[in-house]
Design a protein around this motif. Structure first.
Motif, PDB file in Angstrom:
ATOM      1  N   TYR A  39       0.829  -1.202   0.000  1.00  0.00           N
ATOM      2  CA  TYR A  39       0.000   0.000   0.000  1.00  0.00           C
ATOM      3  C   TYR A  39       0.865   1.255   0.000  1.00  0.00           C
ATOM      4  O   TYR A  39       2.040   1.215   0.357  1.00  0.00           O
ATOM      5  CB  TYR A  39      -0.961   0.010   1.192  1.00  0.00           C
ATOM      6  CG  TYR A  39      -0.296  -0.006   2.542  1.00  0.00           C
ATOM      7  CD1 TYR A  39       0.004   1.186   3.206  1.00  0.00           C
ATOM      8  CD2 TYR A  39       0.019  -1.196   3.165  1.00  0.00           C
ATOM      9  CE1 TYR A  39       0.596   1.178   4.443  1.00  0.00           C
ATOM     10  CE2 TYR A  39       0.608  -1.220   4.406  1.00  0.00           C
ATOM     11  CZ  TYR A  39       0.901  -0.020   5.050  1.00  0.00           C
ATOM     12  OH  TYR A  39       1.499  -0.026   6.283  1.00  0.00           O
ATOM     13  N   SER A  40       0.242   2.343  -0.421  1.00  0.00           N
ATOM     14  CA  SER A  40       0.880   3.655  -0.451  1.00  0.00           C
ATOM     15  C   SER A  40       0.085   4.596   0.442  1.00  0.00           C
ATOM     16  O   SER A  40      -1.094   4.849   0.174  1.00  0.00           O
ATOM     17  CB  SER A  40       0.922   4.213  -1.875  1.00  0.00           C
ATOM     18  OG  SER A  40       1.275   5.586  -1.861  1.00  0.00           O
ATOM     19  N   VAL A  41       0.736   5.114   1.491  1.00  0.00           N
ATOM     20  CA  VAL A  41       0.072   6.080   2.364  1.00  0.00           C
ATOM     21  C   VAL A  41      -0.190   7.369   1.595  1.00  0.00           C
ATOM     22  O   VAL A  41      -1.248   7.975   1.732  1.00  0.00           O
ATOM     23  CB  VAL A  41       0.915   6.352   3.626  1.00  0.00           C
ATOM     24  CG1 VAL A  41       0.303   7.448   4.483  1.00  0.00           C
ATOM     25  CG2 VAL A  41       1.082   5.075   4.442  1.00  0.00           C
ATOM     26  N   LEU A  42       0.745   7.763   0.764  1.00  0.00           N
ATOM     27  CA  LEU A  42       0.608   8.998  -0.008  1.00  0.00           C
ATOM     28  C   LEU A  42      -0.623   8.957  -0.923  1.00  0.00           C
ATOM     29  O   LEU A  42      -1.403   9.901  -0.976  1.00  0.00           O
ATOM     30  CB  LEU A  42       1.868   9.233  -0.839  1.00  0.00           C
ATOM     31  CG  LEU A  42       1.902  10.509  -1.667  1.00  0.00           C
ATOM     32  CD1 LEU A  42       1.876  11.738  -0.761  1.00  0.00           C
ATOM     33  CD2 LEU A  42       3.129  10.538  -2.549  1.00  0.00           C
ATOM     34  N   LEU A  43      -0.796   7.843  -1.620  1.00  0.00           N
ATOM     35  CA  LEU A  43      -1.918   7.702  -2.558  1.00  0.00           C
ATOM     36  C   LEU A  43      -3.199   7.181  -1.899  1.00  0.00           C
ATOM     37  O   LEU A  43      -4.273   7.235  -2.502  1.00  0.00           O
ATOM     38  CB  LEU A  43      -1.539   6.776  -3.709  1.00  0.00           C
ATOM     39  CG  LEU A  43      -0.378   7.231  -4.584  1.00  0.00           C
ATOM     40  CD1 LEU A  43      -0.022   6.156  -5.599  1.00  0.00           C
ATOM     41  CD2 LEU A  43      -0.710   8.542  -5.272  1.00  0.00           C
ATOM     42  N   GLN A  44      -3.062   6.618  -0.665  1.00  0.00           N
ATOM     43  CA  GLN A  44      -4.189   6.020   0.054  1.00  0.00           C
ATOM     44  C   GLN A  44      -4.821   4.890  -0.754  1.00  0.00           C
ATOM     45  O   GLN A  44      -6.037   4.720  -0.780  1.00  0.00           O
ATOM     46  CB  GLN A  44      -5.235   7.082   0.412  1.00  0.00           C
ATOM     47  CG  GLN A  44      -4.699   8.160   1.338  1.00  0.00           C
ATOM     48  CD  GLN A  44      -4.500   7.681   2.759  1.00  0.00           C
ATOM     49  OE1 GLN A  44      -5.456   7.584   3.518  1.00  0.00           O
ATOM     50  NE2 GLN A  44      -3.271   7.361   3.142  1.00  0.00           N
ATOM     51  N   LYS A  45      -3.980   4.135  -1.445  1.00  0.00           N
ATOM     52  CA  LYS A  45      -4.401   2.981  -2.242  1.00  0.00           C
ATOM     53  C   LYS A  45      -3.529   1.794  -1.882  1.00  0.00           C
ATOM     54  O   LYS A  45      -2.395   1.948  -1.449  1.00  0.00           O
ATOM     55  CB  LYS A  45      -4.212   3.239  -3.730  1.00  0.00           C
ATOM     56  CG  LYS A  45      -5.113   4.235  -4.349  1.00  0.00           C
ATOM     57  CD  LYS A  45      -4.768   4.323  -5.820  1.00  0.00           C
ATOM     58  CE  LYS A  45      -5.753   5.114  -6.604  1.00  0.00           C
ATOM     59  NZ  LYS A  45      -5.416   5.124  -8.025  1.00  0.00           N
ATOM     60  N   GLY A  46      -4.063   0.613  -2.142  1.00  0.00           N
ATOM     61  CA  GLY A  46      -3.286  -0.589  -1.902  1.00  0.00           C
ATOM     62  C   GLY A  46      -3.765  -1.747  -2.744  1.00  0.00           C
ATOM     63  O   GLY A  46      -4.736  -1.635  -3.483  1.00  0.00           O
ATOM     64  N   GLY A  47      -3.056  -2.848  -2.600  1.00  0.00           N
ATOM     65  CA  GLY A  47      -3.412  -4.065  -3.302  1.00  0.00           C
ATOM     66  C   GLY A  47      -2.997  -5.284  -2.495  1.00  0.00           C
ATOM     67  O   GLY A  47      -1.981  -5.262  -1.811  1.00  0.00           O
ATOM     68  N   PHE A  85      -7.948   3.251   1.353  1.00  0.00           N
ATOM     69  CA  PHE A  85      -8.014   3.350   2.809  1.00  0.00           C
ATOM     70  C   PHE A  85      -7.708   4.787   3.215  1.00  0.00           C
ATOM     71  O   PHE A  85      -7.324   5.611   2.386  1.00  0.00           O
ATOM     72  CB  PHE A  85      -7.032   2.367   3.466  1.00  0.00           C
ATOM     73  CG  PHE A  85      -5.588   2.687   3.217  1.00  0.00           C
ATOM     74  CD1 PHE A  85      -4.839   3.375   4.163  1.00  0.00           C
ATOM     75  CD2 PHE A  85      -4.960   2.302   2.038  1.00  0.00           C
ATOM     76  CE1 PHE A  85      -3.504   3.681   3.927  1.00  0.00           C
ATOM     77  CE2 PHE A  85      -3.631   2.587   1.803  1.00  0.00           C
ATOM     78  CZ  PHE A  85      -2.897   3.286   2.755  1.00  0.00           C
ATOM     79  N   SER A  86      -7.864   5.089   4.492  1.00  0.00           N
ATOM     80  CA  SER A  86      -7.481   6.400   5.019  1.00  0.00           C
ATOM     81  C   SER A  86      -6.603   6.175   6.247  1.00  0.00           C
ATOM     82  O   SER A  86      -6.665   5.131   6.883  1.00  0.00           O
ATOM     83  CB  SER A  86      -8.713   7.222   5.374  1.00  0.00           C
ATOM     84  OG  SER A  86      -9.493   6.571   6.348  1.00  0.00           O
ATOM     85  N   GLY A  87      -5.778   7.155   6.534  1.00  0.00           N
ATOM     86  CA  GLY A  87      -4.887   7.045   7.683  1.00  0.00           C
ATOM     87  C   GLY A  87      -3.496   6.596   7.278  1.00  0.00           C
ATOM     88  O   GLY A  87      -3.104   6.705   6.114  1.00  0.00           O
ATOM     89  N   ASN A  88      -2.746   6.085   8.264  1.00  0.00           N
ATOM     90  CA  ASN A  88      -1.356   5.689   8.048  1.00  0.00           C
ATOM     91  C   ASN A  88      -1.185   4.272   7.513  1.00  0.00           C
ATOM     92  O   ASN A  88      -0.106   3.920   7.041  1.00  0.00           O
ATOM     93  CB  ASN A  88      -0.551   5.838   9.344  1.00  0.00           C
ATOM     94  CG  ASN A  88      -0.370   7.287   9.729  1.00  0.00           C
ATOM     95  OD1 ASN A  88      -0.233   8.150   8.856  1.00  0.00           O
ATOM     96  ND2 ASN A  88      -0.393   7.571  11.015  1.00  0.00           N
TER      97      ASN A  88
END
Length: 61
Positions: free
Chosen positions: A15-23, A40-43
């Motif tokens: 996941y990327s906190v900057l983009l707030q996306k993951g896989g 997602f949101s947050g850290n």
């Protein structure tokens, strides 16, 4: 967040906190099968959200 093993499958979370996306990358016998995308949101993603993605993978099959 580490890999999840279930029913002979490995689920690796990226996941990327900057983009707030993951896989969640799904593997079986070392072979890539599918990516389950999420936002997602947050850290970091909520572990419950990841668990639901893994469960939904098996429900789709």
């Amino acid at each position: 967040m580490g890999a999840i093993e279930r029913n002979g499958h490995i689920f690796e979370v990226e996941y990327s906190v900057l983009l707030q996306k993951g896989g969640v990358h799904v593997y079986k016998d070392g072979e890539f099968l599918k990516e389950l995308e999420f936002t997602f949101s947050g850290n970091q993603p909520d572990p419950e959200q990841i668990e639901q993605l893994v469960n939904s993978y098996f429900e789709e099959r």
